[in-house]
Design a protein around this motif. Structure first.
Motif, PDB file in Angstrom:
ATOM      1  N   PHE A  81       0.840  -1.180   0.000  1.00  0.00           N
ATOM      2  CA  PHE A  81       0.000   0.000   0.000  1.00  0.00           C
ATOM      3  C   PHE A  81       0.882   1.239   0.000  1.00  0.00           C
ATOM      4  CE2 PHE A  81      -2.374  -3.463   1.781  1.00  0.00           C
ATOM      5  CZ  PHE A  81      -3.631  -3.343   1.204  1.00  0.00           C
ATOM      6  N   LYS A  82       0.309   2.336  -0.386  1.00  0.00           N
ATOM      7  CA  LYS A  82       1.103   3.560  -0.441  1.00  0.00           C
ATOM      8  C   LYS A  82       1.615   3.955   0.929  1.00  0.00           C
ATOM      9  CE  LYS A  82      -0.754   5.395  -4.731  1.00  0.00           C
ATOM     10  NZ  LYS A  82      -1.473   6.486  -5.413  1.00  0.00           N
ATOM     11  N   SER A  83       0.939   3.462   1.981  1.00  0.00           N
ATOM     12  CA  SER A  83       1.452   3.730   3.325  1.00  0.00           C
ATOM     13  C   SER A  83       2.696   2.910   3.634  1.00  0.00           C
ATOM     14  CB  SER A  83       0.371   3.442   4.373  1.00  0.00           C
ATOM     15  OG  SER A  83      -0.010   2.088   4.320  1.00  0.00           O
ATOM     16  N   ASP A  84       3.017   1.923   2.769  1.00  0.00           N
ATOM     17  CA  ASP A  84       4.217   1.100   2.979  1.00  0.00           C
ATOM     18  C   ASP A  84       5.475   1.758   2.430  1.00  0.00           C
ATOM     19  OD1 ASP A  84       2.874  -0.997   4.187  1.00  0.00           O
ATOM     20  OD2 ASP A  84       2.367  -1.914   2.267  1.00  0.00           O
ATOM     21  N   THR A  85       5.353   2.935   1.843  1.00  0.00           N
ATOM     22  CA  THR A  85       6.488   3.524   1.142  1.00  0.00           C
ATOM     23  C   THR A  85       7.440   4.257   2.086  1.00  0.00           C
ATOM     24  OG1 THR A  85       5.109   5.461   0.666  1.00  0.00           O
ATOM     25  CG2 THR A  85       5.223   3.753  -1.012  1.00  0.00           C
ATOM     26  N   ASN A  86       7.190   4.153   3.419  1.00  0.00           N
ATOM     27  CA  ASN A  86       8.070   4.785   4.395  1.00  0.00           C
ATOM     28  C   ASN A  86       8.293   6.263   4.085  1.00  0.00           C
ATOM     29  OD1 ASN A  86       8.329   2.488   5.906  1.00  0.00           O
ATOM     30  ND2 ASN A  86      10.223   1.832   4.937  1.00  0.00           N
ATOM     31  N   LEU A  87       7.205   6.984   4.071  1.00  0.00           N
ATOM     32  CA  LEU A  87       7.253   8.428   3.897  1.00  0.00           C
ATOM     33  C   LEU A  87       8.014   9.052   5.059  1.00  0.00           C
ATOM     34  CD1 LEU A  87       5.969  10.807   2.182  1.00  0.00           C
ATOM     35  CD2 LEU A  87       4.208  10.859   3.956  1.00  0.00           C
ATOM     36  N   ASN A  88       8.835  10.038   4.787  1.00  0.00           N
ATOM     37  CA  ASN A  88       9.537  10.745   5.856  1.00  0.00           C
ATOM     38  C   ASN A  88       8.654  11.845   6.434  1.00  0.00           C
ATOM     39  OD1 ASN A  88      11.787   9.193   5.562  1.00  0.00           O
ATOM     40  ND2 ASN A  88      13.101  10.801   4.750  1.00  0.00           N
ATOM     41  N   LEU A  89       8.600  11.909   7.758  1.00  0.00           N
ATOM     42  CA  LEU A  89       7.887  12.972   8.455  1.00  0.00           C
ATOM     43  C   LEU A  89       8.923  13.792   9.215  1.00  0.00           C
ATOM     44  CD1 LEU A  89       5.189  14.284   9.390  1.00  0.00           C
ATOM     45  CD2 LEU A  89       5.274  12.728  11.355  1.00  0.00           C
ATOM     46  N   LEU A 180      19.223  19.270   5.135  1.00  0.00           N
ATOM     47  CA  LEU A 180      19.270  17.989   5.843  1.00  0.00           C
ATOM     48  C   LEU A 180      18.150  17.039   5.418  1.00  0.00           C
ATOM     49  CD1 LEU A 180      19.991  19.415   9.412  1.00  0.00           C
ATOM     50  CD2 LEU A 180      21.619  18.194   7.965  1.00  0.00           C
ATOM     51  N   CYS A 181      17.147  17.571   4.746  1.00  0.00           N
ATOM     52  CA  CYS A 181      15.977  16.767   4.344  1.00  0.00           C
ATOM     53  C   CYS A 181      16.059  16.490   2.852  1.00  0.00           C
ATOM     54  CB  CYS A 181      14.681  17.488   4.691  1.00  0.00           C
ATOM     55  SG  CYS A 181      14.464  17.806   6.443  1.00  0.00           S
ATOM     56  N   ARG A 182      16.944  15.607   2.467  1.00  0.00           N
ATOM     57  CA  ARG A 182      17.164  15.346   1.050  1.00  0.00           C
ATOM     58  C   ARG A 182      16.013  14.584   0.405  1.00  0.00           C
ATOM     59  NH1 ARG A 182      20.651  18.895  -0.931  1.00  0.00           N
ATOM     60  NH2 ARG A 182      22.592  18.986   0.260  1.00  0.00           N
ATOM     61  N   ARG A 183      15.367  13.738   1.188  1.00  0.00           N
ATOM     62  CA  ARG A 183      14.264  12.964   0.642  1.00  0.00           C
ATOM     63  C   ARG A 183      12.949  13.702   0.875  1.00  0.00           C
ATOM     64  NH1 ARG A 183      12.251   6.920   2.545  1.00  0.00           N
ATOM     65  NH2 ARG A 183      10.601   6.716   0.993  1.00  0.00           N
ATOM     66  N   ARG A 184      12.109  13.762  -0.143  1.00  0.00           N
ATOM     67  CA  ARG A 184      10.846  14.465  -0.016  1.00  0.00           C
ATOM     68  C   ARG A 184       9.956  13.812   1.040  1.00  0.00           C
ATOM     69  NH1 ARG A 184       8.445  14.885  -5.972  1.00  0.00           N
ATOM     70  NH2 ARG A 184       9.160  12.724  -5.947  1.00  0.00           N
ATOM     71  N   GLY A 185       9.195  14.622   1.751  1.00  0.00           N
ATOM     72  CA  GLY A 185       8.314  14.089   2.771  1.00  0.00           C
ATOM     73  C   GLY A 185       7.346  15.155   3.243  1.00  0.00           C
ATOM     74  N   HIS A 212       8.458  19.018  -0.832  1.00  0.00           N
ATOM     75  CA  HIS A 212       7.966  18.684   0.498  1.00  0.00           C
ATOM     76  C   HIS A 212       6.536  19.178   0.681  1.00  0.00           C
ATOM     77  CE1 HIS A 212      11.866  17.315   1.969  1.00  0.00           C
ATOM     78  NE2 HIS A 212      12.415  18.408   1.455  1.00  0.00           N
ATOM     79  N   GLU A 213       5.738  18.377   1.375  1.00  0.00           N
ATOM     80  CA  GLU A 213       4.424  18.831   1.812  1.00  0.00           C
ATOM     81  C   GLU A 213       4.615  19.540   3.142  1.00  0.00           C
ATOM     82  OE1 GLU A 213       0.030  16.948   2.896  1.00  0.00           O
ATOM     83  OE2 GLU A 213       1.557  15.719   1.897  1.00  0.00           O
TER      84      GLU A 213
END
Length: 301
Positions: A81-89, A180-185, A212-213
């Motif tokens: 599921f899209k929730s499995d994509t380990n989104l960064n918070l 420091l936040c290289r990955r979008r989240g 980023h959101e």
């Protein structure tokens, strides 16, 4: 009275709840209280839309195994599921001097730390990766976002020792966080937003530009929203030490009106920039703040 009802009664009492020292326990209590209020799954607010398949790994929920695919291939796959994509918070807590204001159950920074810990716990429930940044005159310390045992404990430990002092420079701090936040989240800024508005939104829009959101959670002290109805007071700026004596009966309504107009303008700027806006005071139950967050994330408000 059952243990769960006792726990809820404590959570709903801001004075008792804010006096609790165990931030990890507070985070779990806030989330459980919010979910109890919603009567919904702990994954509300996070996408549960089917996205793809991946190979089964020990520990995966067997309810998500695609048995039809196993019958055809003799290999186990689970629905991802899209929730499995380990989104960064990314949780940003403002620790500048003004966040030490305390005319409610707790100083603003302490209330914000509890909000951040609760959001981190909720994120881990959804298999996302929470990280926390202490800001105020720059990025003072941070815990990188990860999904691992002990992550909530590490986040809580950093939040519990947040030093509150100095002047805020949110535009500078947001630029440092971006590096420091290289990955979008998802980036949640928890602050009173006592800084130059245009500079703040330049920094936030820059984060938006890089994918980023952004969610703003403004935390105010009850006296900052509405002064006592009457009395002679000396007010001190906690960042500059500037002092002002005044009669609140003479200025209270004007201050309340100006604060309301300022908050409305902040909210409009967020709407124009595609950001979510949440506002609270330290008198509000944290579970209510979390419910609003969950409803925003699920597109229900």
């Amino acid at each position: 009275m059952t243990s769960s009802s006792r726990q809820r009664s404590v959570i709903e009492d801001p004075d008792l709840f804010m006096a609790m020292d165990d931030l990890e326990l507070v985070a779990r209590g806030v989330v459980e209280g919010a979910l109890h209020g919603l009567h919904r799954s702990p994954y509300l607010g996070f996408s549960a839309e089917f996205d793809a398949h991946r190979e089964y790994q020990p520990g995966d929920d067997l309810r998500h195994v695609n048995w039809n695919l196993w019958a055809r291939t003799d290999r186990l796959y689970v629905k991802q599921f899209k929730s499995d994509t380990n989104l960064n918070l990314y949780l940003l807590l403002d620790c500048s001097g003004s966040m030490g204001c305390a005319h409610g159950p707790a100083p603003k920074w302490r209330y914000g730390a509890r909000a951040a810990a609760a959001l981190a716990y909720l994120s881990l429930l959804a298999r996302d990766a929470p990280g926390v940044f202490l800001i105020g005159g720059g990025v003072r310390d941070h815990v990188p976002p990860k999904v691992r045992p002990g992550q909530l404990r590490e986040v809580a430990a950093l939040l519990e020792q947040a030093p509150v002092h100095g002047r805020s420079s949110l535009a500078q701090e947001l630029d440092e966080v971006l590096q420091l936040c290289r990955r979008r989240g998802i980036l949640v800024l928890i602050s009173d937003l006592f800084d130059e508005t245009d500079a703040i939104f330049r920094g936030l829009n820059n984060l938006r530009f890089y994918g980023h959101e952004v969610i703003l959670l403004q935390v105010l002290d009850p006296w900052e929203e509405r002064l006592p109805p009457q009395g002679q007071y000396e007010f001190r700026d906690l960042e500059t030490d500037e002092r002002l004596r005044t009669d609140t009966a003479a200025v209270g309504e004007a201050v309340h009106r100006d604060v309301a107009l300022w908050q409305h303008s902040l909210q409009q700027r967020c709407i124009e920039s595609g950001m979510d806006w949440l506002a609270t005071t330290t008198r509000a139950p944290l579970a209510d703040v979390l419910i609003n967050y969950l409803l925003r994330r699920s597109g229900m408000s």
